[in-house]
Design a protein around this motif. Sequence first.
Motif, mmCIF file in Angstrom:
data_model
loop_
_atom_site.group_PDB
_atom_site.id
_atom_site.type_symbol
_atom_site.label_atom_id
_atom_site.label_comp_id
_atom_site.label_asym_id
_atom_site.label_seq_id
_atom_site.Cartn_x
_atom_site.Cartn_y
_atom_site.Cartn_z
ATOM 1 N N ILE A 1 7.091 1.396 -3.496
ATOM 2 C CA ILE A 1 6.375 0.944 -2.296
ATOM 3 C C ILE A 1 7.011 1.501 -1.031
ATOM 4 N N ILE B 1 -4.008 -0.089 -9.237
ATOM 5 C CA ILE B 1 -3.587 0.579 -8.008
ATOM 6 C C ILE B 1 -2.201 1.197 -8.174
ATOM 7 N N ASP C 1 -1.179 3.509 -5.415
ATOM 8 C CA ASP C 1 -0.856 3.988 -4.070
ATOM 9 C C ASP C 1 -1.325 2.964 -3.038
ATOM 10 N N LEU C 2 -0.514 2.762 -1.978
ATOM 11 C CA LEU C 2 -0.828 1.736 -0.972
ATOM 12 C C LEU C 2 -1.071 2.310 0.420
ATOM 13 N N LEU D 1 -3.248 0.701 3.382
ATOM 14 C CA LEU D 1 -2.814 -0.433 4.207
ATOM 15 C C LEU D 1 -2.113 0.000 5.488
ATOM 16 N N LEU E 1 1.986 -0.089 -9.695
ATOM 17 C CA LEU E 1 2.836 0.435 -8.630
ATOM 18 C C LEU E 1 4.215 0.801 -9.169
ATOM 19 N N ALA F 1 5.264 2.170 2.556
ATOM 20 C CA ALA F 1 3.900 1.650 2.497
ATOM 21 C C ALA F 1 3.730 0.281 3.131
ATOM 22 N N LEU F 2 4.808 -0.512 3.203
ATOM 23 C CA LEU F 2 4.662 -1.900 3.650
ATOM 24 C C LEU F 2 5.557 -2.268 4.833
ATOM 25 N N LEU G 1 -0.547 -8.158 -4.635
ATOM 26 C CA LEU G 1 -0.573 -6.864 -5.303
ATOM 27 C C LEU G 1 -0.093 -6.949 -6.741
#
Length: 263
Positions: free
Chosen positions: A75, A50, A52-53, A56, A72, A78-79, A67
């Motif tokens: 991030i 992976i 790309d996130l 989510l 990656l 993304a989070l 993860l």
Amino acid sequence: QAIAKQLKICGFKRNVDVSVLYLAGLELRSVPSLSQFRRLRCLWINNNKIQDLTFLSKNYCLTELYLNNNELTDISGALKHLCVLQILLLHNNQLRSLDRTVKELKGMKGLQTLNLFHNPLAQDPGYRLHVIYFLPSVQLLDRKSVTQRERESAFHQYNCERSRIVQSIAFGKRINTPLGTTVVSRKWTQPARKLMISSGCKFGNQTDKAPLENPEDAVLARAMRRSLMEFSTVDWNSVATCQERRLESKAEEPHERLTVQFR
């Protein structure tokens, strides 16, 4: 197909019932949006490829996210919406910017377990103390418990001004001024006067007390006895600890002390 297979294995008939999803080790390079799983709490997506996130973006209920062992590199963005996340494993990726990574995680006030080792950012000098200071909720970092000594070191390193204040804690005490002394009137334009004290009086508790003839003097005398404070400060960095004194690793030197009196 991988998601559909997992749902079939677990026997889920409705997306809203899915709280745990295991997608680890499937050689996945991308994942479609998981927004249909609104109550998803635990997601294993480790040991894939992976990069790309964005999938989510709607899973606000996640408390555990695995993860690790992916590809990656960043991030950011993304989070940050995962405010209730408690466990986050990101080790064995290619995260390079320590500042951007920590900034993304700052809003996770309940984050307790965090793995970032085996990322390029973990090679930064002071990496561990940086994470400990800016993410104070983390209790277990890179499989190692965060100690109180580490928190203190991080505090001293990243909050120098406040650290100096803490290291110069003052010891205070009240100064009892004798009643017969000359004091200055509350009106600055008036000269100092002698407090007029009557003698030979006793009160109901049979304790000798000297009343003042002038009510203003009584107020002023009370202020003199209870408002004058004396504080002494010392630089604790120059004071040897018990262990250092036992080992004689720090020579005893006279400590400079500053004493201040004020009302």
